[in-house]
Design a protein around this motif. Sequence first.
Motif, PDB file in Angstrom:
ATOM      1  N   PRO A 196     -11.577   6.239 -11.636  1.00 52.19           N
ATOM      2  CA  PRO A 196     -12.899   5.257 -11.049  1.00 52.19           C
ATOM      3  C   PRO A 196     -14.365   5.381 -10.756  1.00 52.19           C
ATOM      4  CG  PRO A 196     -10.717   7.348 -10.242  1.00 52.19           C
ATOM      5  CD  PRO A 196     -10.906   7.236 -11.623  1.00 52.19           C
ATOM      6  N   GLY A 197     -15.167   3.969 -11.372  1.00 48.34           N
ATOM      7  CA  GLY A 197     -16.610   4.194 -11.949  1.00 48.34           C
ATOM      8  C   GLY A 197     -15.869   3.481 -12.388  1.00 48.34           C
ATOM      9  N   GLY A 198     -15.068   3.173 -13.074  1.00 45.51           N
ATOM     10  CA  GLY A 198     -15.532   2.679 -14.198  1.00 45.51           C
ATOM     11  C   GLY A 198     -15.036   1.225 -14.339  1.00 45.51           C
ATOM     12  N   MET A 199     -14.354  -0.355 -15.274  1.00 47.11           N
ATOM     13  CA  MET A 199     -15.183  -0.947 -15.362  1.00 47.11           C
ATOM     14  C   MET A 199     -13.444  -1.865 -14.992  1.00 47.11           C
ATOM     15  SD  MET A 199     -17.135  -1.789 -19.044  1.00 47.11           S
ATOM     16  CE  MET A 199     -17.591  -3.402 -18.415  1.00 47.11           C
ATOM     17  N   CYS A 200     -12.796  -1.203 -14.351  1.00 46.10           N
ATOM     18  CA  CYS A 200     -11.243  -1.311 -14.646  1.00 46.10           C
ATOM     19  C   CYS A 200     -11.135  -1.719 -12.520  1.00 46.10           C
ATOM     20  CB  CYS A 200     -10.173  -0.956 -14.580  1.00 46.10           C
ATOM     21  SG  CYS A 200     -10.291  -0.602 -16.292  1.00 46.10           S
ATOM     22  N   ALA A 201     -10.289  -2.693 -12.001  1.00 44.79           N
ATOM     23  CA  ALA A 201      -9.460  -2.416 -10.525  1.00 44.79           C
ATOM     24  C   ALA A 201     -11.111  -2.302  -9.956  1.00 44.79           C
ATOM     25  CB  ALA A 201      -8.831  -1.322 -10.113  1.00 44.79           C
ATOM     26  N   ASP A 202     -10.389  -1.241  -7.832  1.00 47.66           N
ATOM     27  CA  ASP A 202     -11.844  -1.720  -7.438  1.00 47.66           C
ATOM     28  C   ASP A 202     -11.070   0.010  -6.919  1.00 47.66           C
ATOM     29  OD1 ASP A 202      -9.473  -2.132  -5.372  1.00 47.66           O
ATOM     30  OD2 ASP A 202      -9.889  -3.395  -4.835  1.00 47.66           O
ATOM     31  N   ALA A 203     -11.896  -0.195  -5.648  1.00 47.13           N
ATOM     32  CA  ALA A 203     -11.690   1.389  -4.525  1.00 47.13           C
ATOM     33  C   ALA A 203     -10.640   1.978  -4.369  1.00 47.13           C
ATOM     34  CB  ALA A 203     -13.058   1.660  -4.193  1.00 47.13           C
ATOM     35  N   ALA A 204      -9.956   0.901  -3.631  1.00 47.07           N
ATOM     36  CA  ALA A 204      -9.173   0.389  -3.309  1.00 47.07           C
ATOM     37  C   ALA A 204      -8.059   0.998  -4.148  1.00 47.07           C
ATOM     38  CB  ALA A 204      -8.848  -0.596  -2.486  1.00 47.07           C
ATOM     39  N   PHE A 205      -7.927   0.492  -5.143  1.00 54.71           N
ATOM     40  CA  PHE A 205      -6.670   1.287  -5.944  1.00 54.71           C
ATOM     41  C   PHE A 205      -7.141   2.855  -6.383  1.00 54.71           C
ATOM     42  CE2 PHE A 205      -5.681   2.010 -10.816  1.00 54.71           C
ATOM     43  CZ  PHE A 205      -4.421   1.248 -10.737  1.00 54.71           C
ATOM     44  N   PHE A 206      -7.504   3.408  -6.456  1.00 58.40           N
ATOM     45  CA  PHE A 206      -7.765   4.020  -6.852  1.00 58.40           C
ATOM     46  C   PHE A 206      -7.765   5.422  -5.026  1.00 58.40           C
ATOM     47  CE2 PHE A 206     -10.449   2.430 -10.385  1.00 58.40           C
ATOM     48  CZ  PHE A 206      -9.310   3.724 -11.455  1.00 58.40           C
ATOM     49  N   GLY A 207      -7.745   4.810  -4.378  1.00 59.03           N
ATOM     50  CA  GLY A 207      -7.535   5.432  -3.005  1.00 59.03           C
ATOM     51  C   GLY A 207      -5.863   5.205  -2.744  1.00 59.03           C
ATOM     52  N   GLU A 208      -5.362   3.799  -3.007  1.00 60.67           N
ATOM     53  CA  GLU A 208      -3.516   4.122  -3.466  1.00 60.67           C
ATOM     54  C   GLU A 208      -3.448   5.361  -3.845  1.00 60.67           C
ATOM     55  OE1 GLU A 208      -1.251   2.446  -1.847  1.00 60.67           O
ATOM     56  OE2 GLU A 208      -2.902   2.150  -0.409  1.00 60.67           O
ATOM     57  N   LEU A 209      -3.866   5.312  -5.763  1.00 59.26           N
ATOM     58  CA  LEU A 209      -3.130   6.149  -6.508  1.00 59.26           C
ATOM     59  C   LEU A 209      -3.289   7.937  -5.976  1.00 59.26           C
ATOM     60  CD1 LEU A 209      -4.434   5.281  -9.661  1.00 59.26           C
ATOM     61  CD2 LEU A 209      -2.350   5.475  -9.430  1.00 59.26           C
ATOM     62  N   ASP A 210      -4.545   7.767  -4.992  1.00 60.63           N
ATOM     63  CA  ASP A 210      -5.483   9.158  -5.006  1.00 60.63           C
ATOM     64  C   ASP A 210      -3.779   9.532  -3.911  1.00 60.63           C
ATOM     65  OD1 ASP A 210      -7.322  10.021  -6.688  1.00 60.63           O
ATOM     66  OD2 ASP A 210      -8.613   9.639  -5.440  1.00 60.63           O
ATOM     67  N   ARG A 211      -4.010   9.194  -3.066  1.00 61.68           N
ATOM     68  CA  ARG A 211      -2.549   9.477  -1.436  1.00 61.68           C
ATOM     69  C   ARG A 211      -1.361   9.244  -2.234  1.00 61.68           C
ATOM     70  NH1 ARG A 211      -6.607   5.708   0.457  1.00 61.68           N
ATOM     71  NH2 ARG A 211      -5.198   3.680   0.367  1.00 61.68           N
ATOM     72  N   HIS A 212      -0.695   8.205  -2.891  1.00 62.48           N
ATOM     73  CA  HIS A 212       0.937   8.013  -3.142  1.00 62.48           C
ATOM     74  C   HIS A 212       1.025   8.429  -4.524  1.00 62.48           C
ATOM     75  CE1 HIS A 212       0.590   6.721   0.903  1.00 62.48           C
ATOM     76  NE2 HIS A 212      -0.670   5.540   0.270  1.00 62.48           N
ATOM     77  N   TRP A 213       0.569   8.516  -5.567  1.00 65.12           N
ATOM     78  CA  TRP A 213       1.111   9.145  -6.762  1.00 65.12           C
ATOM     79  C   TRP A 213       0.205  10.119  -7.169  1.00 65.12           C
ATOM     80  CZ3 TRP A 213       4.087   5.444  -8.603  1.00 65.12           C
ATOM     81  CH2 TRP A 213       4.290   4.617  -8.561  1.00 65.12           C
ATOM     82  N   ALA A 214       1.194  10.688  -8.711  1.00 63.54           N
ATOM     83  CA  ALA A 214       0.726  12.296  -9.268  1.00 63.54           C
ATOM     84  C   ALA A 214       0.772  12.003 -10.791  1.00 63.54           C
ATOM     85  CB  ALA A 214       1.819  12.899  -9.133  1.00 63.54           C
ATOM     86  N   VAL A 215      -0.072  12.345 -11.226  1.00 65.93           N
ATOM     87  CA  VAL A 215       0.102  12.316 -12.706  1.00 65.93           C
ATOM     88  C   VAL A 215       0.833  13.261 -13.229  1.00 65.93           C
ATOM     89  CG1 VAL A 215      -0.948  12.717 -15.230  1.00 65.93           C
ATOM     90  CG2 VAL A 215      -2.762  11.570 -13.008  1.00 65.93           C
ATOM     91  N   ALA A 216       2.278  12.175 -14.370  1.00 66.34           N
ATOM     92  CA  ALA A 216       3.138  12.321 -14.611  1.00 66.34           C
ATOM     93  C   ALA A 216       3.066  13.160 -16.016  1.00 66.34           C
ATOM     94  CB  ALA A 216       3.988  12.208 -15.415  1.00 66.34           C
ATOM     95  N   ASP A 217       2.088  12.576 -16.935  1.00 66.08           N
ATOM     96  CA  ASP A 217       1.859  12.988 -18.282  1.00 66.08           C
ATOM     97  C   ASP A 217       0.657  11.791 -18.730  1.00 66.08           C
ATOM     98  OD1 ASP A 217       1.969  13.685 -20.449  1.00 66.08           O
ATOM     99  OD2 ASP A 217       4.135  13.080 -21.154  1.00 66.08           O
ATOM    100  N   VAL A 218       0.050  11.166 -19.966  1.00 66.74           N
ATOM    101  CA  VAL A 218      -1.144  10.728 -20.518  1.00 66.74           C
ATOM    102  C   VAL A 218      -0.528  10.382 -22.165  1.00 66.74           C
ATOM    103  CG1 VAL A 218      -3.454  10.903 -20.686  1.00 66.74           C
ATOM    104  CG2 VAL A 218      -2.461  11.814 -18.557  1.00 66.74           C
TER     105      VAL A 218
END
Length: 265
Positions: free
Chosen positions: A223-245
């Motif tokens: 979020p706040g970087g040069m990719c996608a929009d706020a709605a995308f990161f909202g979707e991530l926060d609500r429905h997805w969890a980090v499994a690995d990096v």
Amino acid sequence: MHDRRSAASAGLPVVERLVELSTRLQRMWDADPALLLPGWGHPFRALGELLPEHDVLRADRHPQLVPLLWYPALRSPGPHGEVVEVFDHLPGERDAAPLMLGRRDLAGLYGWAVITASVAGWIREALAGAAVLEVGAGSGYWARQLSLAGLDVLATDLHRVDANGFTHGFRHAEVETLGAADAVRRHPGRALLLVWPPPGDPMAAEALRAHRGDTFLYAGEGPGGMCADAAFFGELDRHWAVADVCPLTVRWLGHGDAVTLYRRR
């Protein structure tokens, strides 16, 4: 005389320019293997000196890396492993400076994010062989590299490769002309991949909302970087969890992208 030669070289076709650039950069490192640039407290080294040997030996299958192996780079520890950052320009007095292709130039040839053999191998293992759908695939460069790593990848983009302003018409794989959300609905059952979705564009959020699978792979900034929009990161926060990096991040200096595997909550 030197200035006239540099100006003429900068006008070379891109392949010849890359060959000449690599030659000049190699000469630079032969003369000074650790380069201290103005304003930086740490010396830069050639990227090829900072990558795992496996990535350097396999660079012939990763054309994005070929010129980058001699670009100035820094290595530092990151929260999930090592971060190697590549610098895309040099002070004007350096012989290679007039020929340096910047991040934007190279993105048009390959892609906006850097992928190595190690990164592709990590993605293969993280996905456990699952078939992949990449939306917004551009030239198909990431799809090609993941295919070489043994994954079944289907690449799609709203724009034809020969009419895509982000890719300058370069093609590395077959890319189906299809909008992101439509592609997700048409090809269910594949893990979804997004690589550096354009900033402020709803495409990433629409694709993620349409995705019904439980696996999502994202290569880009937060979020706040040069990719996608706020709605995308909202979707991530609500429905997805980090499994690995991915434990190795190779990126352009000044950017904060990483490769992250998400699982549906």
